[in-house]
Design an enzyme around this catalytic site. Structure first.
Site, PDB file in Angstrom:
ATOM      1  N   CYS A 110       3.175   1.059  -2.495  1.00  0.00           N
ATOM      2  CA  CYS A 110       2.784  -0.127  -1.725  1.00  0.00           C
ATOM      3  C   CYS A 110       1.744   0.228  -0.661  1.00  0.00           C
ATOM      4  O   CYS A 110       2.070   0.877   0.327  1.00  0.00           O
ATOM      5  CB  CYS A 110       4.043  -0.732  -1.102  1.00  0.00           C
ATOM      6  SG  CYS A 110       3.756  -1.947   0.173  1.00  0.00           S
ATOM      7  N   CYS A 163       2.421  -1.037   2.883  1.00  0.00           N
ATOM      8  CA  CYS A 163       3.522  -0.255   3.480  1.00  0.00           C
ATOM      9  C   CYS A 163       2.964   0.997   4.137  1.00  0.00           C
ATOM     10  O   CYS A 163       3.388   1.382   5.231  1.00  0.00           O
ATOM     11  CB  CYS A 163       4.533   0.155   2.418  1.00  0.00           C
ATOM     12  SG  CYS A 163       5.378  -1.209   1.612  1.00  0.00           S
TER      13      CYS A 163
END
Length: 107
Positions: A31, A34
């Site tokens: 991600c 993230c």
């Protein structure tokens, strides 16, 4: 200070039984957003060590907790206090916006 990892096996001790508020960053290695928010959370943790604890939970390695807390998109952050979810933050945000969302805990 880098946020410590938590997992299904340490969850109760790390999060539910913690003294004071705990922000859990639900993330995954693949991600991009993230990875963008992680250093910001580390900075907030470093600047507020006595006010909030920041932990990371890899959703790929702990799908049971991701399901239990209804994580449908990441990054997702939840602030737990006395074992209950008090605040939910979805998506990567700049530091000032995260600090705004966490103002009640950082005051």
């Amino acid at each position: 200070m880098t946020a410590k990892a938590t997992s299904s096996s340490t969850w109760d001790e790390d999060v539910l039984k913690a003294d004071g508020p705990v922000l859990v960053d639900f993330w995954a290695a693949w991600c991009g957003p993230c990875r963008m928010v992680a250093p910001v959370l580390d900075q907030i943790q470093s600047e507020n060590p006595d006010k909030i604890t920041v932990l990371k939970l890899n959703v790929d390695e702990n799908p049971d907790l991701a399901m239990k807390y209804q994580i449908t998109s990441i990054p997702a952050m939840k602030v737990f206090n006395k074992g209950e979810v008090e605040t939910t933050i979805i998506g990567a945000k700049p530091k000032f916006a995260l600090e705004n969302d966490l103002a009640a805990y950082l005051a």
